[in-house]
Write an enzyme that holds these catalytic residues in place. Structure first.
Site, PDB file in Angstrom:
ATOM      1  N   GLU A 290     135.125   1.793 -12.418  1.00 52.35           N
ATOM      2  CA  GLU A 290     135.317   0.891 -11.276  1.00 52.35           C
ATOM      3  C   GLU A 290     134.516  -0.360 -11.580  1.00 52.35           C
ATOM      4  O   GLU A 290     133.305  -0.282 -11.783  1.00 52.35           O
ATOM      5  CB  GLU A 290     134.787   1.527  -9.987  1.00 52.35           C
ATOM      6  CG  GLU A 290     135.364   2.885  -9.650  1.00 52.35           C
ATOM      7  CD  GLU A 290     136.817   2.818  -9.217  1.00 52.35           C
ATOM      8  OE1 GLU A 290     137.295   1.702  -8.900  1.00 52.35           O
ATOM      9  OE2 GLU A 290     137.483   3.859  -9.215  1.00 52.35           O
ATOM     10  N   CYS A 324     130.787  -5.293  -4.929  1.00 53.51           N
ATOM     11  CA  CYS A 324     132.003  -5.574  -5.686  1.00 53.51           C
ATOM     12  C   CYS A 324     133.090  -6.063  -4.748  1.00 53.51           C
ATOM     13  O   CYS A 324     134.001  -6.769  -5.151  1.00 53.51           O
ATOM     14  CB  CYS A 324     132.453  -4.327  -6.426  1.00 53.51           C
ATOM     15  SG  CYS A 324     132.519  -2.916  -5.350  1.00 53.51           S
TER      16      CYS A 324
HETATM   17  P1  NAP Z   1     125.898  -3.249 -14.628  1.00 54.88           P
HETATM   18  O1  NAP Z   1     124.897  -4.239 -15.028  1.00 54.88           O
HETATM   19  O2  NAP Z   1     127.182  -3.183 -15.350  1.00 54.88           O
HETATM   20  O3  NAP Z   1     125.168  -1.831 -14.718  1.00 54.88           O
HETATM   21  C1  NAP Z   1     125.811  -0.657 -14.301  1.00 54.88           C
HETATM   22  C2  NAP Z   1     125.166   0.524 -14.996  1.00 54.88           C
HETATM   23  O4  NAP Z   1     125.460   0.457 -16.405  1.00 54.88           O
HETATM   24  C3  NAP Z   1     123.651   0.554 -14.882  1.00 54.88           C
HETATM   25  O5  NAP Z   1     123.237   1.885 -14.744  1.00 54.88           O
HETATM   26  C4  NAP Z   1     123.231  -0.029 -16.223  1.00 54.88           C
HETATM   27  O6  NAP Z   1     121.932   0.356 -16.602  1.00 54.88           O
HETATM   28  C5  NAP Z   1     124.249   0.584 -17.135  1.00 54.88           C
HETATM   29  N1  NAP Z   1     124.422  -0.079 -18.430  1.00 54.88           N
HETATM   30  C6  NAP Z   1     124.117  -1.341 -18.763  1.00 54.88           C
HETATM   31  N2  NAP Z   1     124.444  -1.579 -20.053  1.00 54.88           N
HETATM   32  C7  NAP Z   1     124.965  -0.430 -20.548  1.00 54.88           C
HETATM   33  C8  NAP Z   1     125.506  -0.034 -21.807  1.00 54.88           C
HETATM   34  N3  NAP Z   1     125.562  -0.890 -22.828  1.00 54.88           N
HETATM   35  N4  NAP Z   1     125.978   1.224 -21.942  1.00 54.88           N
HETATM   36  C9  NAP Z   1     125.946   2.090 -20.915  1.00 54.88           C
HETATM   37  N5  NAP Z   1     125.438   1.771 -19.698  1.00 54.88           N
HETATM   38  C10 NAP Z   1     124.957   0.530 -19.514  1.00 54.88           C
HETATM   39  O7  NAP Z   1     126.242  -3.383 -13.077  1.00 54.88           O
HETATM   40  P2  NAP Z   1     125.218  -3.573 -11.872  1.00 54.88           P
HETATM   41  O8  NAP Z   1     124.538  -4.887 -12.047  1.00 54.88           O
HETATM   42  O9  NAP Z   1     124.380  -2.366 -11.675  1.00 54.88           O
HETATM   43  O10 NAP Z   1     126.243  -3.610 -10.647  1.00 54.88           O
HETATM   44  C11 NAP Z   1     126.979  -4.750 -10.354  1.00 54.88           C
HETATM   45  C12 NAP Z   1     128.389  -4.658 -10.878  1.00 54.88           C
HETATM   46  O11 NAP Z   1     128.994  -3.446 -10.450  1.00 54.88           O
HETATM   47  C13 NAP Z   1     129.284  -5.753 -10.348  1.00 54.88           C
HETATM   48  O12 NAP Z   1     130.101  -6.235 -11.376  1.00 54.88           O
HETATM   49  C14 NAP Z   1     130.118  -5.030  -9.299  1.00 54.88           C
HETATM   50  O13 NAP Z   1     131.348  -5.637  -9.015  1.00 54.88           O
HETATM   51  C15 NAP Z   1     130.281  -3.698  -9.898  1.00 54.88           C
HETATM   52  N6  NAP Z   1     130.608  -2.681  -8.886  1.00 54.88           N
HETATM   53  C16 NAP Z   1     131.895  -2.223  -8.789  1.00 54.88           C
HETATM   54  C17 NAP Z   1     132.229  -1.300  -7.809  1.00 54.88           C
HETATM   55  C18 NAP Z   1     133.630  -0.774  -7.672  1.00 54.88           C
HETATM   56  O14 NAP Z   1     133.802   0.246  -7.013  1.00 54.88           O
HETATM   57  N7  NAP Z   1     134.630  -1.403  -8.260  1.00 54.88           N
HETATM   58  C19 NAP Z   1     131.251  -0.846  -6.935  1.00 54.88           C
HETATM   59  C20 NAP Z   1     129.949  -1.327  -7.074  1.00 54.88           C
HETATM   60  C21 NAP Z   1     129.641  -2.229  -8.057  1.00 54.88           C
HETATM   61  P3  NAP Z   1     120.669  -0.630 -16.351  1.00 54.88           P
HETATM   62  O15 NAP Z   1     120.543  -0.787 -14.879  1.00 54.88           O
HETATM   63  O16 NAP Z   1     119.560   0.152 -16.951  1.00 54.88           O
HETATM   64  O17 NAP Z   1     120.974  -1.913 -17.051  1.00 54.88           O
END
Ligand code: NAP
Ligand code: MG
Length: 526
Positions: A290, A324
């Site tokens: 997602e 999101c």
């Molecule tokens: P993010 O930066 O992509 O991080 C999400 C998760 O991925 C975190 O646990 C992060 O760990 C981990 N991660 C980062 N780099 C990684 C890698 N190379 N390999 C594996 N895992 C990795 O997202 P966020 O800042 O937490 O959340 C915001 C984003 O989520 C926005 O784009 C939002 O739209 C999206 N979102 C989507 C939905 C939906 O249902 N469509 C719902 C909520 C949020 P770290 O924290 O340790 O970096």
């Protein structure tokens, strides 16, 4: 087909309907004090039911108050991932073959435990990720809903098992769905309880085992979820919790050879990177991702402007736009553009900026320094390339040391501009004039994302044409509480089209659980 009724957990609304909203606030405020008193502890990893150390640690402080230390957490890496995946692999055969009811019983019990602890969990969310009390309780409510709804769905469908009869006289056939094995579950910071609980429960209730990684900003609430599952009687090894950096720990986890599937919610860049690598490894299992959004709202000249202004202000600015589903671009019919924009600016300037735990906060602190830098960058660009109608500055007076920014309304940004195309994940909205519905829909759809969309119009026929024409997973007409955010489990399944998701199946909906399973056809000749 009509669904049998599912009742959402609606804590604040229920208090309001029962005339005891005061009790809600008192319970929440008491919980904030007691959670604060317990902050600052060290938390290891949770592998096979034990607390496990790692060589490094990281510290988390509250985004709204840097003096408030949330805790210290083990920073795991490859070797901890190996240990956790191996515990999950070992727990799989027994867990898969448990009766459905034995599995759902655990999650129903866990949902009850979360109900008992809901104020504590909400207070934890406010302190750890900055959410105000309404948003924090909605996060807890949604988590409870996921546990109950997925348990109910699995039971209602008899674990996805069909007696397919006797196609020829001697063949007896059954068709069923079976779990894959170990799922890596990687969660974002913004719904650190609901999304973590939803993805992990989806995997586990269907018979998979899990290694979960929360966002580095929000590990404490994940530990509380692990406690709830353990108290509910989940066998050791079924749910393992690892904390640490995205690259250092998340990446080796999702790339581990014994991981059969991935459930991810977060940014498009990270999610698509995980999917790409998974396929390059030759793996066939699911990557249920997602991703982000750039959620458009149309305001028609047939709109009730009070509704539209409130819906857009709440959709764009509650939880500081860090959803999101946040409203991020608004297409307003030319003849009401000036009036709408002026009123949106007025409404925006009334919104309370402050700590999540304060009663009048709508615009809470942003999560980390990266978000603060992004805010400075995009508001600077908005000033040079468009017109900042309100907001645009970091707030540092009268507030504790924390990351506070003003909600920002911008006009005169061209449709193709980055500011109107990319997800910023901040309290920032661009407002654009359009000639009518056709242009509004065309511009709404001219995006790589397709998560949430809204319209304000009192003209039913216009709304119907919009539903048919808009390319979006969730579509909301005249939603004054919030133009694009706030979906409820079961009634408003949540997921994205285009680059907003990878599967076209939605969380909290009727086709979610099957994604964690694969089909088997069984024939016995007698
Ligand atoms: P993010 O930066 O992509 O991080 C999400 C998760 O991925 C975190 O646990 C992060 O760990 C981990 N991660 C980062 N780099 C990684 C890698 N190379 N390999 C594996 N895992 C990795 O997202 P966020 O800042 O937490 O959340 C915001 C984003 O989520 C926005 O784009 C939002 O739209 C999206 N979102 C989507 C939905 C939906 O249902 N469509 C719902 C909520 C949020 P770290 O924290 O340790 O970096
Ligand atoms: Mg991030």
């Amino acid at each position: 087909m009509h669904s049998e009724e599912f009742e959402n957990e609606l804590t604040l609304l229920t208090h309001q309907q029962n005339g005891n909203e005061d009790e809600f606030h008192e319970a929440y405020e008491a919980a904030v004090e007691s959670v604060k008193a317990d902050l600052g502890a060290y938390h290891g990893l949770r592998i096979d039911g034990s607390h496990v150390d790692a060589a490094d640690r990281f510290e988390v402080t509250s985004p709204g108050d840097f003096d408030l230390e949330i805790g210290e957490f083990a920073a795991g890496g490859e070797s901890e991932v190996d240990a956790a995946v191996s515990a999950a692999s070992a727990a799989f055969p027994e867990w898969e073959h448990r009766d459905i009811e034995a599995r759902t019983e655990v999650f129903r019990t866990a949902a009850d435990r979360m109900r008992d602890r809901k104020f504590e969990l909400a207070a934890t969310l406010s302190l750890e990720n900055g959410k105000n009390r309404t948003e924090a309780m909605a996060d807890v409510d949604e988590a409870i809903d996921f546990l109950r709804f997925y348990s109910r769905e699995l039971e209602r469908s008899d674990g996805y098992r069909f007696d397919t009869g006797q196609p020829t006289p001697h063949q007896h056939t059954t068709n069923l769905l079976r779990p894959y094995g170990v799922f890596a579950v990687v969660a974002p910071f913004n719904f650190p309880l609901a999304i973590l609980a939803g993805m992990t429960t989806g995997a586990m209730v269907t018979g998979n085992t899990v290694v979960a990684k929360p966002a580095s900003a929000t590990p404490l609430i994940a530990h509380k979820f692990a406690d709830v599952l353990a108290d509910a009687g989940l066998p050791d090894g079924v749910f393992n919790l690892v904390t640490g950096g995205g690259r250092e720990l998340g990446q080796p986890l999702t790339e581990h050879e014994d991981v059969a599937g991935v459930a991810f919610t977060g940014s498009r860049e990270v999610g698509l990177g995980i999917e790409r690598t998974f396929r390059e490894q030759g793996k066939r299992g699911p990557v249920i991702a997602e991703l982000g959004g750039k959620n458009p709202v149309i305001v028609s000249d047939e709109a009730d402007l009070d509704d539209a202004v409130n819906g857009v202000a709440m959709g764009a600015f509650s939880f500081s736009g860090q959803k999101c589903s946040a409203t991020s671009r608004v297409y307003v019919y030319e003849d009401v553009f000036d009036e709408f924009t002026e009123r949106l600016v007025e409404a925006t300037e009334q919104l309370g900026i402050g700590r999540g735990e304060h009663l009048d906060t709508v615009v809470n602190p942003v999560i980390d320094d990266g978000a603060l830098d992004r805010y400075r960058r995009i508001t600077e660009r908005a000033r040079t390339d468009g017109t900042v109608r309100t907001g645009g500055s970091v707030v540092d007076d009268d507030l504790p040391e924390g990351r506070y920014v003003e909600p920002t309304v911008v006009t005169d940004i061209p449709h193709e501009h980055d500011l109107a195309r990319e997800e910023h994940f901040l309290p920032f909205v661009t407002v654009h004039p359009v000639s009518g519905l056709q242009e509004g829909i065309a511009k709404s759809n001219d995006s790589e994302y397709g998560l949430c969309a809204g319209i304000f119009s009192e003209d039913d026929e216009e709304v119907e044409r919009w539903f048919d024409g808009v390319e979006s997973g969730m579509c909301y007409a005249n939603r004054t509480q919030s133009a694009t955010t706030g979906a409820l489990v079961q009634a408003q399944p949540f997921g994205g089209w285009k680059f907003s998701g990878t599967t076209g199946k939605f969380a909290g909906g009727y086709w979610y659980l099957q994604q964690f399973m694969r089909e088997q056809s069984r024939t016995r000749v007698e």
